[in-house]
Design an enzyme around this catalytic site. Structure first.
Site, PDB file in Angstrom:
ATOM      1  N   ASP A 152     -18.426  26.526  53.980  1.00 19.78           N
ATOM      2  CA  ASP A 152     -18.700  27.633  53.316  1.00 19.78           C
ATOM      3  C   ASP A 152     -19.583  29.045  53.095  1.00 19.78           C
ATOM      4  OD1 ASP A 152     -17.575  26.497  50.385  1.00 19.78           O
ATOM      5  OD2 ASP A 152     -20.118  25.000  50.039  1.00 19.78           O
ATOM      6  N   LYS A 200     -15.394  32.024  53.989  1.00 16.82           N
ATOM      7  CA  LYS A 200     -13.923  32.106  55.022  1.00 16.82           C
ATOM      8  C   LYS A 200     -13.140  32.996  53.140  1.00 16.82           C
ATOM      9  CE  LYS A 200     -13.556  27.793  55.193  1.00 16.82           C
ATOM     10  NZ  LYS A 200     -15.104  27.017  54.887  1.00 16.82           N
ATOM     11  N   GLY A 240     -13.807  25.663  48.024  1.00 14.29           N
ATOM     12  CA  GLY A 240     -13.714  26.591  47.067  1.00 14.29           C
ATOM     13  C   GLY A 240     -13.787  28.306  47.695  1.00 14.29           C
ATOM     14  N   HIS A 241     -13.113  28.645  47.698  1.00 16.42           N
ATOM     15  CA  HIS A 241     -13.019  30.623  48.329  1.00 16.42           C
ATOM     16  C   HIS A 241     -13.260  31.623  48.029  1.00 16.42           C
ATOM     17  CE1 HIS A 241     -11.062  27.915  52.044  1.00 16.42           C
ATOM     18  NE2 HIS A 241     -11.741  27.809  51.751  1.00 16.42           N
ATOM     19  N   GLN A 244     -12.907  23.978  54.425  1.00 14.00           N
ATOM     20  CA  GLN A 244     -13.453  23.456  55.244  1.00 14.00           C
ATOM     21  C   GLN A 244     -14.263  23.910  56.327  1.00 14.00           C
ATOM     22  OE1 GLN A 244     -10.481  21.140  53.820  1.00 14.00           O
ATOM     23  NE2 GLN A 244     -12.193  21.375  51.934  1.00 14.00           N
TER      24      GLN A 244
END
Ligand code: GDP
Ligand code: IMO
Ligand code: MG
Length: 459
Positions: free
Chosen positions: A12, A15, A39-40, A232
């Protein structure tokens, strides 16, 4: 050439946003590990896109590839593609035939094992997506690959081997009742066969599967620019992270080669950009030497800084550090320099993007964990065991804070418009890591990034 985007902390770090900022100049964006545990976020013209599997280049209409190192839940993938379709995007996503498929029993087993581990405080606080159990099956040579979904005979024979063994684990090891305690459909060969064969048919119909390495090499030979999008972060890497509170893959840059089928010289010949959040955030358990305040259920009993609860709440609220699905507060802490030195070495960063400096604005002082003290000695990088890491005391350095600003204007005016004290902070990080700062995030939007170096266009 290639650009590899890697999380340098605990995930988080922003990225997705940096993939979007630099994505204009590339042709293909490739995920090389992880799955829908990611979750991007991409924010463009006020619209927010939360992407779990679809590579973040989708918002710019770039080809996305899920490499062989990924674990893919076809159900999530199609749901995400359909949802993006409803928002007017039609992402061109390809999936490596060598990538492993996540099946419903993987999710069930992920939940059961976390539950059991929690009795001994050993749970990682997983995302519950079945990531660990799928990588276990991959390493145990009993996994089902995306290519198998296109071949009914192979799919059925693999399921017939593996499903009875999963049933036995649930019933005989965990003493649970399939049907009463856990969903029976997740352990039914016929239902799994039909569902996954249908997924395979859709993948084939839509021409979505590829021989990943060959596909990427062809694109490189044709002169395309490729971006590898890590998920990650380095400190939750299964080899280089805080084992066992880690994910089950390698977010570090070396995996961009293994996880896609291009050679390490291809990845190493390009840029490797470390994405840094200007403070720490953590979803999950285990020690965290620079933690501020504490979060019940995640911070270990003797961890955190109870006296800094207000400060933790301020940073958490300013940074929106709450789980996107559960709304659970995330743990927050000061920047940890030993963690970043470890990441810079393990990944070989050629540049840094430092995000979220706007979140710290308004604080009188900003601290960083410059080093650790362990057994009375100064330590500049992370010790190899998590137990020893938990014994580290962070030696904090203090920087003068900076005021809030019109960050959109700052982004437009460039690096020198960043408040001076924030620049002092940024330059300290760059110098300690001996790595140039390519970009500075001053807000979530594409336009809220100060770009000093564009690694693709500048080549
Ligand atoms: P990822 O998993 O590394 O892609 O990061 P996430 O998307 O999970 O979390 C980063 C969050 O911070 C998202 O909500 C982003 O929109 C937001 N974000 C990214 N960069 C910045 C920044 O520089 N400032 C602020 N305030 N938010 C940012
Ligand atoms: P992005 O790509 C932050 C954490 C989980 C848990 C551990 C193992 O958005 O940065 P898993 O479900 O992977 O087996 O969980 O890893 N975790 C993440 N934390 N960002 C992520 O992804 C994460 N993906 C997994 O919270 O501690
Ligand atoms: Mg994320």
């Amino acid at each position: 050439m290639t650009v590899t985007i890697v999380g340098s902390q605990l995930g988080d770090e922003g990225k997705g946003g940096i993939v979007d900022v630099y994505g204009d100049a590339v042709d293909v964006v490739v995920r090389y590990q992880g799955g829908d545990n990611a979750g991007h976020t991409v924010v463009y013209e006020g619209d927010e896109y939360k992407l779990s599997l679809v590579p973040s280049g989708a918002v710019r209409g770039k080809i996305g590839v899920l490499g062989n190192g990924c674990v893919v839940n076809p159900n999530t993938l199609f749901e995400e593609l359909d949802a993006l379709g409803e928002r007017g995007l039609s992402p061109d996503v390809r999936v490596a035939e060598r990538a492993h498929a996540i099946l419903p029993y993987h999710r069930v087993l992920d939940g059961i094992e976390e539950d059991v581990k929690s009795d001994d405080d050993l749970e990682a606080g997983t995302t519950g997506r079945g990531i660990g159990p799928t990588y276990e099956d991959k390493a145990g040579r009993r996994g089902i690959r995306i290519g198998d979904l296109l071949d009914s005979e192979t799919l059925r024979s693999r399921l017939e081997y593996v499903v009875p063994r999963k049933r036995a684990i649930v019933e005989d090891v965990y003493d649970l009742d399939i049907g009463a305690d856990v969903d029976s459909e997740a352990f039914d060969v016929d239902i799994l066969f039909e569902t996954y064969r249908d997924f395979g048919e859709r993948l084939r119909r839509e021409g979505m599967t590829v021989n990943c390495g060959a596909f990427l090499q062809d694109r490189l030979d044709a002169g395309d620019e490729i971006m590898f999008e890590g998920a990650q972060g380095t400190s939750i890497d299964i080899d280089h992270g805080i084992y066992p509170y880690v994910t089950s893959s390698n977010p570090t840059a070396g995996a961009a080669a293994v996880g896609t089928g291009v050679g390490p010289t291809v990845v190493g010949g390009g840029e490797v950009i470390g994405i840094v959040k200007a403070y720490l955030s953590r979803v999950g358990t285990g020690p965290l030497p620079t933690e501020l305040g504490s979060v019940e259920g995640q911070t270990p009993e003797d961890g955190g800084r109870p006296e800094a609860e207000d400060l933790a709440t301020t940073i958490r609220d300013e940074g929106g550090e709450y789980g996107t699905v559960t709304g659970r507060p995330r743990r927050v802490g000061w920047l940890d320099m030993p963690m970043l030195r470890h990441a810079a070495r393990a990944n070989g960063f050629t540049g840094l993007a430092i995000n979220h400096i706007d979140v710290l604005a308004g604080l009188e002082e900003v601290r960083v964990g410059h080093a650790y003290t362990l057994d009375g000695e100064e330590l500049l990088t992370m010790p190899p065991t998590t137990e020893r890491w938990g014994e580290c005391e962070a030696d904090l350095r203090t920087f003068d804070g900076w005021d809030d600003a019109d960050w959109a204007a700052v982004a437009e005016d460039g690096y020198d418009a960043i408040p001076e004290n924030a620049r002092t902070y940024l330059e300290y990080v760059g110098e300690e890591l001996d790595t140039p700062i390519y970009a500075v995030g001053v807000g979530p939007g594409r336009e809220e990034t100060v770009v000093r170096v564009d690694p693709v266009s500048s080549r």
